[in-house]
Motif scaffolding. Structure first.
Motif, short mmCIF file in Angstrom:
data_model
loop_
_atom_site.label_atom_id
_atom_site.label_comp_id
_atom_site.label_asym_id
_atom_site.label_seq_id
_atom_site.Cartn_x
_atom_site.Cartn_y
_atom_site.Cartn_z
N SER A 130 0.98 113.72 209.15
CA SER A 130 1.42 112.96 207.97
C SER A 130 2.92 113.12 207.75
O SER A 130 3.41 114.23 207.53
CB SER A 130 0.66 113.43 206.73
N ASN A 131 3.63 112.03 207.74
CA ASN A 131 5.06 112.07 207.44
C ASN A 131 5.31 112.47 205.99
O ASN A 131 6.33 113.10 205.68
CB ASN A 131 5.71 110.71 207.74
N ASP A 132 4.39 112.11 205.11
CA ASP A 132 4.53 112.50 203.70
C ASP A 132 4.46 114.01 203.56
O ASP A 132 5.23 114.62 202.79
CB ASP A 132 3.43 111.85 202.85
N LEU A 137 5.19 116.19 205.93
CA LEU A 137 6.40 116.73 206.54
C LEU A 137 7.60 116.62 205.59
O LEU A 137 8.47 117.49 205.57
CB LEU A 137 6.71 116.00 207.85
N LEU A 138 7.61 115.56 204.79
CA LEU A 138 8.69 115.40 203.82
C LEU A 138 8.69 116.54 202.79
O LEU A 138 9.75 117.04 202.41
CB LEU A 138 8.56 114.05 203.11
N LYS A 152 10.22 119.46 204.53
CA LYS A 152 11.66 119.27 204.70
C LYS A 152 12.41 119.56 203.40
O LYS A 152 13.46 120.21 203.39
CB LYS A 152 11.96 117.84 205.17
N THR A 183 5.12 115.20 214.43
CA THR A 183 3.82 114.62 214.09
C THR A 183 2.87 114.66 215.28
O THR A 183 1.67 114.44 215.12
CB THR A 183 3.97 113.16 213.63
#
Length: 325
Positions: free
Chosen positions: A36-38, A40-41, A44, A60
């Motif tokens: 999930s990029n969300d 990972l955000l 970050k 990912t």
């Protein structure tokens, strides 16, 4: 440069990441993996809150993980933990793994996993961090010195009986210095509640249990507005009361001073600091104060079996999955 891997980049994984980044004895290469990029955000953003000089990689695709690593932390939800850990072991040679709880939702998953890890030399620990709390370590030592039977209890309002009971039971295993023998869920309320995590369930009511040394405990989560936990430890002429939320206080009453109340502040560190200590211990000493997999799995199996039985009674299902995390 040593590699550290974090699988699962959400709320808990991001706190583990902060803890790894605070490690300052040497430069590390840190990999954070989540589909999930969300998620990972989140990691970050929280990584940006820590001043560090480590190399940081957000991915990912788990095929991009390094072939060798010192430590991996698996901070996924319980429903994908077995798959994520199996995939990790297949791709990367590891010295240490730290698994979050609940380990697995299905009893058979423990048998499958234990068969798998018998082929590896990787040391596996489970993140029950109350074992690292100085006050609880001090109480454990005093109980050992005092001797005799002990009773442990926890009371709070809607503190996620399904999600968090294993943390509390592991604390009692640690304080009692004895393995868990049995759990009774007859006192759990006859309703299944929505968890704060989508796709999982929660419970209220009372869980009781017994240790192999005949120490006993009760865990009570009252319906209503979420509130802080109150913990009582009673043993041969001594009582400890811990308020983990709100005032965060520790009270001790002992026979040696006629049960006069001794109050002090209760300190419980953040996961982002505890992870730093665990990583430092593993890299420096090759061990840490978290329970090993087999110690923890024994507790998990007994708990999952008992709560699953109650879940099926409530729902009138015959499920093999206990949907908690």
């Amino acid at each position: 440069m040593k590699n550290i891997i974090i699988i699962g980049a959400g709320q808990l994984g991001s706190r583990h990441l902060q803890g790894v980044l605070k490690y300052d004895k040497e430069k590390l290469s840190v990999y954070v993996s989540d589909p999930s990029n969300d998620a990972l955000l989140i990691s970050k953003e929280r990584a940006a809150e820590v001043i560090h000089n480590h190399d940081l990689h957000f991915i990912t695709d788990s095929s991009k993980l390094p072939k060798n690593a010192e430590i991996a932390i698996v901070a996924t939800n319980a429903n994908v933990r077995e798959l994520a850990t199996n995939d990790l072991l297949e791709k990367t040679t590891l010295k240490y793994i730290i698994l979050e709880k609940v380990l697995f939702q299905e009893l058979e998953a423990y048998n499958r996993f234990e068969k798998l890890i018998s082929n590896y030399t990787t040391k596996i620990y489970v993140n029950h961090p109350r074992r690292l709390t100085p006050a609880y370590r001090d109480i454990a030592q005093k109980i050992k010195t005092i001797g005799g039977r002990s009773f442990f209890s926890i009371v709070g309002e809607f503190w996620d009986l399904g999600c968090n009971s294993l943390h509390m039971i592991d604390l009692f295993v640690f304080l009692s210095n004895s393995a868990l023998k049995s759990i009774n869920t007859d006192g759990v309320d006859n309703s299944v509640l929505s968890s704060k995590r989508e796709g999982f369930v929660e419970f209220t009511g009372c869980i009781t249990g017994l240790m192999e040394n005949n120490d006993s405990f009760s865990l009570t989560s009252l319906p209503g507005v979420r509130g802080p936990l109150s913990i009582q430890v009673a043993t041969n002429g001594n009582r400890w009361f811990v308020q983990e939320g709100g005032t965060k206080s520790l009270f001790h009453l002992g026979i040696e001073n006629n049960f006069a109340i001794n109050q002090q502040e209760f300190f419980q560190d953040y996961q982002s600091n505890l992870t730093t200590k665990v990583v430092s211990d593993l890299l420096g000493n090759g061990t840490c104060n978290l329970p090993d997999y087999y110690t923890s799995a024994q507790t998990h199996k007994i708990f999952i079996e008992a709560l699953l039985k109650k879940y099926n009674i409530i729902t009138k299902l015959n499920d093999v999955i206990c949907p908690i995390t």
